[in-house]
Design a protein around this motif. Structure first.
Motif, PDB file in Angstrom:
ATOM      1  N   CYS A   1       0.127   0.210  -4.461  1.00 28.50           N
ATOM      2  CA  CYS A   1      -0.403  -0.680  -4.998  1.00 28.50           C
ATOM      3  C   CYS A   1      -1.846  -0.979  -4.346  1.00 28.50           C
ATOM      4  O   CYS A   1      -2.120  -0.524  -3.168  1.00 28.50           O
ATOM      5  N   THR A   2      -2.934  -1.315  -5.126  1.00 28.38           N
ATOM      6  CA  THR A   2      -4.016  -1.354  -4.501  1.00 28.38           C
ATOM      7  C   THR A   2      -4.279  -3.031  -4.242  1.00 28.38           C
ATOM      8  O   THR A   2      -3.911  -3.728  -4.893  1.00 28.38           O
TER       9      THR A   2
ATOM     10  N   ARG B   1       0.755  -1.156   0.216  1.00 27.40           N
ATOM     11  CA  ARG B   1      -0.022  -0.063  -0.139  1.00 27.40           C
ATOM     12  C   ARG B   1       0.773   1.394  -0.036  1.00 27.40           C
ATOM     13  O   ARG B   1       0.483   2.110  -0.933  1.00 27.40           O
TER      14      ARG B   1
ATOM     15  N   SER C   1      -0.927  -2.934 -12.149  1.00 27.70           N
ATOM     16  CA  SER C   1      -0.713  -1.371 -12.026  1.00 27.70           C
ATOM     17  C   SER C   1      -1.480  -1.262 -13.670  1.00 27.70           C
ATOM     18  O   SER C   1      -1.292  -1.675 -14.528  1.00 27.70           O
TER      19      SER C   1
ATOM     20  N   GLU D   1      -3.886  -5.684  -7.150  1.00 30.93           N
ATOM     21  CA  GLU D   1      -4.346  -5.349  -8.619  1.00 30.93           C
ATOM     22  C   GLU D   1      -3.364  -4.939  -9.569  1.00 30.93           C
ATOM     23  O   GLU D   1      -2.318  -4.426  -9.131  1.00 30.93           O
TER      24      GLU D   1
ATOM     25  N   GLN E   1      -6.820  -5.555  -2.655  1.00 30.09           N
ATOM     26  CA  GLN E   1      -8.432  -6.127  -2.376  1.00 30.09           C
ATOM     27  C   GLN E   1      -8.370  -7.335  -1.369  1.00 30.09           C
ATOM     28  O   GLN E   1      -7.829  -8.369  -1.767  1.00 30.09           O
TER      29      GLN E   1
END
Length: 65
Positions: free
Chosen positions: A48-49, A44, A63, A61, A51
């Motif tokens: 970066c995302t 994070r 990029s 996820e 989930q």
């Protein structure tokens, strides 16, 4: 009187996009909750995302860059 047991997983999983992990791996596994949480925090901080699917599994996820 019965005691309630809390089930703790034996491993925690981070599913990553292709090319993120060495050797073509897609899943990084941890046996330590602290290491798992630390890795997710680092992802994070890098933007970066992440989930969450369960308290023990997450997906990073890909990029859009």
């Amino acid at each position: 009187m019965s005691s309630a047991l809390i089930h703790m997983p034996k491993s925690y999983h981070v599913t990553c996009p292709p090319g993120m992990l060495p050797d073509g791996d897609l899943v990084k596994r941890f046996t330590s909750l602290q290491a798992f949480e630390g890795y997710v925090s680092q992802l994070r901080m890098l933007g970066c995302t992440v989930q969450w699917h369960t308290p023990f599994t997450v997906t990073v996820e890909a990029s859009s860059k």
